[in-house]
Design an enzyme around this catalytic site. Sequence first.
Site, PDB file in Angstrom:
ATOM      1  N   ARG A  17      47.115  54.449  45.555  1.00  9.24           N
ATOM      2  CA  ARG A  17      47.521  55.778  45.058  1.00  9.24           C
ATOM      3  C   ARG A  17      46.320  56.686  44.824  1.00  9.24           C
ATOM      4  O   ARG A  17      46.470  57.838  44.444  1.00  9.24           O
ATOM      5  CB  ARG A  17      48.339  55.619  43.774  1.00  9.24           C
ATOM      6  CG  ARG A  17      49.670  54.946  44.061  1.00  9.24           C
ATOM      7  CD  ARG A  17      50.656  54.932  42.922  1.00  9.24           C
ATOM      8  NE  ARG A  17      51.971  54.595  43.457  1.00  9.24           N
ATOM      9  CZ  ARG A  17      52.422  53.359  43.627  1.00  9.24           C
ATOM     10  NH1 ARG A  17      51.662  52.345  43.304  1.00  9.24           N
ATOM     11  NH2 ARG A  17      53.618  53.141  44.122  1.00  9.24           N
ATOM     12  N   SER A  18      45.110  56.161  45.066  1.00  6.06           N
ATOM     13  CA  SER A  18      43.902  56.964  44.844  1.00  6.06           C
ATOM     14  C   SER A  18      43.878  58.272  45.653  1.00  6.06           C
ATOM     15  O   SER A  18      43.493  59.313  45.119  1.00  6.06           O
ATOM     16  CB  SER A  18      42.654  56.136  45.144  1.00  6.06           C
ATOM     17  OG  SER A  18      42.539  55.084  44.195  1.00  6.06           O
ATOM     18  N   THR A  63      38.411  48.714  46.555  1.00 10.62           N
ATOM     19  CA  THR A  63      39.432  47.897  45.919  1.00 10.62           C
ATOM     20  C   THR A  63      39.506  46.536  46.618  1.00 10.62           C
ATOM     21  O   THR A  63      38.660  46.218  47.465  1.00 10.62           O
ATOM     22  CB  THR A  63      40.788  48.647  45.884  1.00 10.62           C
ATOM     23  OG1 THR A  63      41.708  47.886  45.102  1.00 10.62           O
ATOM     24  CG2 THR A  63      41.352  48.914  47.269  1.00 10.62           C
ATOM     25  N   LYS A  67      35.508  44.201  46.169  1.00 13.71           N
ATOM     26  CA  LYS A  67      34.743  44.565  44.969  1.00 13.71           C
ATOM     27  C   LYS A  67      33.493  43.688  44.777  1.00 13.71           C
ATOM     28  O   LYS A  67      32.452  44.181  44.342  1.00 13.71           O
ATOM     29  CB  LYS A  67      35.620  44.489  43.717  1.00 13.71           C
ATOM     30  CG  LYS A  67      36.658  45.602  43.634  1.00 13.71           C
ATOM     31  CD  LYS A  67      37.427  45.491  42.330  1.00 13.71           C
ATOM     32  CE  LYS A  67      38.395  46.647  42.153  1.00 13.71           C
ATOM     33  NZ  LYS A  67      39.015  46.626  40.810  1.00 13.71           N
ATOM     34  N   ASP A 103      36.546  50.456  35.697  1.00 16.83           N
ATOM     35  CA  ASP A 103      37.810  49.889  35.190  1.00 16.83           C
ATOM     36  C   ASP A 103      37.828  49.822  33.665  1.00 16.83           C
ATOM     37  O   ASP A 103      38.837  50.146  33.030  1.00 16.83           O
ATOM     38  CB  ASP A 103      38.051  48.496  35.781  1.00 16.83           C
ATOM     39  CG  ASP A 103      38.510  48.554  37.234  1.00 16.83           C
ATOM     40  OD1 ASP A 103      39.120  49.569  37.632  1.00 16.83           O
ATOM     41  OD2 ASP A 103      38.262  47.589  37.975  1.00 16.83           O
ATOM     42  N   ALA A 129      42.132  35.707  32.747  1.00 14.67           N
ATOM     43  CA  ALA A 129      40.676  35.573  32.845  1.00 14.67           C
ATOM     44  C   ALA A 129      40.184  35.935  34.245  1.00 14.67           C
ATOM     45  O   ALA A 129      39.194  35.410  34.724  1.00 14.67           O
ATOM     46  CB  ALA A 129      40.256  34.148  32.487  1.00 14.67           C
ATOM     47  N   GLY A 131      39.348  39.200  37.276  1.00 13.68           N
ATOM     48  CA  GLY A 131      38.415  40.325  37.342  1.00 13.68           C
ATOM     49  C   GLY A 131      38.766  41.442  36.374  1.00 13.68           C
ATOM     50  O   GLY A 131      37.885  42.032  35.736  1.00 13.68           O
ATOM     51  N   ASN A 152      44.023  31.818  28.749  1.00 13.32           N
ATOM     52  CA  ASN A 152      44.270  31.593  30.173  1.00 13.32           C
ATOM     53  C   ASN A 152      44.762  30.167  30.373  1.00 13.32           C
ATOM     54  O   ASN A 152      44.246  29.238  29.738  1.00 13.32           O
ATOM     55  CB  ASN A 152      42.985  31.811  30.978  1.00 13.32           C
ATOM     56  CG  ASN A 152      43.263  32.026  32.447  1.00 13.32           C
ATOM     57  OD1 ASN A 152      43.985  32.946  32.826  1.00 13.32           O
ATOM     58  ND2 ASN A 152      42.697  31.186  33.288  1.00 13.32           N
ATOM     59  N   THR A 154      44.326  28.198  32.841  1.00 13.02           N
ATOM     60  CA  THR A 154      43.179  27.382  33.250  1.00 13.02           C
ATOM     61  C   THR A 154      42.060  27.667  32.249  1.00 13.02           C
ATOM     62  O   THR A 154      41.362  28.675  32.349  1.00 13.02           O
ATOM     63  CB  THR A 154      42.724  27.752  34.677  1.00 13.02           C
ATOM     64  OG1 THR A 154      43.868  27.745  35.535  1.00 13.02           O
ATOM     65  CG2 THR A 154      41.687  26.774  35.203  1.00 13.02           C
ATOM     66  N   ARG A 157      38.360  28.791  33.131  1.00 12.24           N
ATOM     67  CA  ARG A 157      38.065  30.180  33.511  1.00 12.24           C
ATOM     68  C   ARG A 157      37.836  31.037  32.269  1.00 12.24           C
ATOM     69  O   ARG A 157      36.967  31.909  32.256  1.00 12.24           O
ATOM     70  CB  ARG A 157      39.202  30.765  34.352  1.00 12.24           C
ATOM     71  CG  ARG A 157      39.285  30.137  35.732  1.00 12.24           C
ATOM     72  CD  ARG A 157      40.201  30.889  36.647  1.00 12.24           C
ATOM     73  NE  ARG A 157      39.667  32.208  37.001  1.00 12.24           N
ATOM     74  CZ  ARG A 157      40.294  33.056  37.818  1.00 12.24           C
ATOM     75  NH1 ARG A 157      41.454  32.732  38.346  1.00 12.24           N
ATOM     76  NH2 ARG A 157      39.759  34.232  38.091  1.00 12.24           N
TER      77      ARG A 157
END
Length: 276
Positions: A17-18, A63, A67, A103, A129, A131, A152, A154, A157
């Site tokens: 949507r950028s 994106t 990244k 972000d 956990a 990005g 999380n 896991t 992480r």
Amino acid sequence: MAEKKAFVTGHPITHSRSPKIHGYWLQQYGIDGSYQAIDVAPVDFADFLKSLGEEGYRGGNVTIPHKEAAFAGVARRDHAADEIGAVNTLWFEDGVLWGGNTDGYGFAANLDDHAPGWAANGPAVVLGAGGASRAVINALKERGIKDIRIVNRTLARAEELSRHFGPGVSAHGAVGELLADAGLLINTTALGMHGNATLSADPAGLPDHAIVTDIVYVPLETPLLAAARARGLKTVDGLGMLLHQAVPGFERWFGRKPEVTSELRSMIVADIEGHR
């Protein structure tokens, strides 16, 4: 004067949507500029970065899945990118390609907009956990929140993030009793996205002053936010994070700090509704 050019790149990129957000601002401010979506396969990304200057781009957004490759491929990085380990915004400074991460800025600015004073509301419980949670934790630390609890499934992480961000950031494998004194509950997982109605945590365990926010914005009201609203808690949806994270890049490429207005928000909401 040559037209000012910027872009967003990912693979795939049609969902982004950028272009709508930046296109709206270019039109609003009468700027002679363009912002286009460019699909670049991972194997071609390094060459794409090298070609930006020759192609006349002032910079752009990055994106999924690029990244981390952008993080490795730029000449210089800002502090947020270094902390988060990923780059979502590119720009040139004195001919040098810089990478930043907006972000966390977008996350904090969204809360500033809809829940002013939120940073006084620690401790914070962060679900997930990945990005996105790195960006959120970085923003929480920058705003002075001293007790950040990462949950999380896991556990390893979450532990990796707690080591990375240091004192005041703890790792947990389940929510358990963590909500009893938490003033902020933040979902950074895909739970609650369309077709995934599972509740990421039950806001019933939170105190009455707690703020609940979800970085998912399709649907705008996730099951977590709906449950929090029903419980009478302050909620903030994730769309503002998307809108606000676009601000620093636009300012760098086009020379004007844009405003996130209710009109822009309504336009993107209509686009989301139209694609359901």
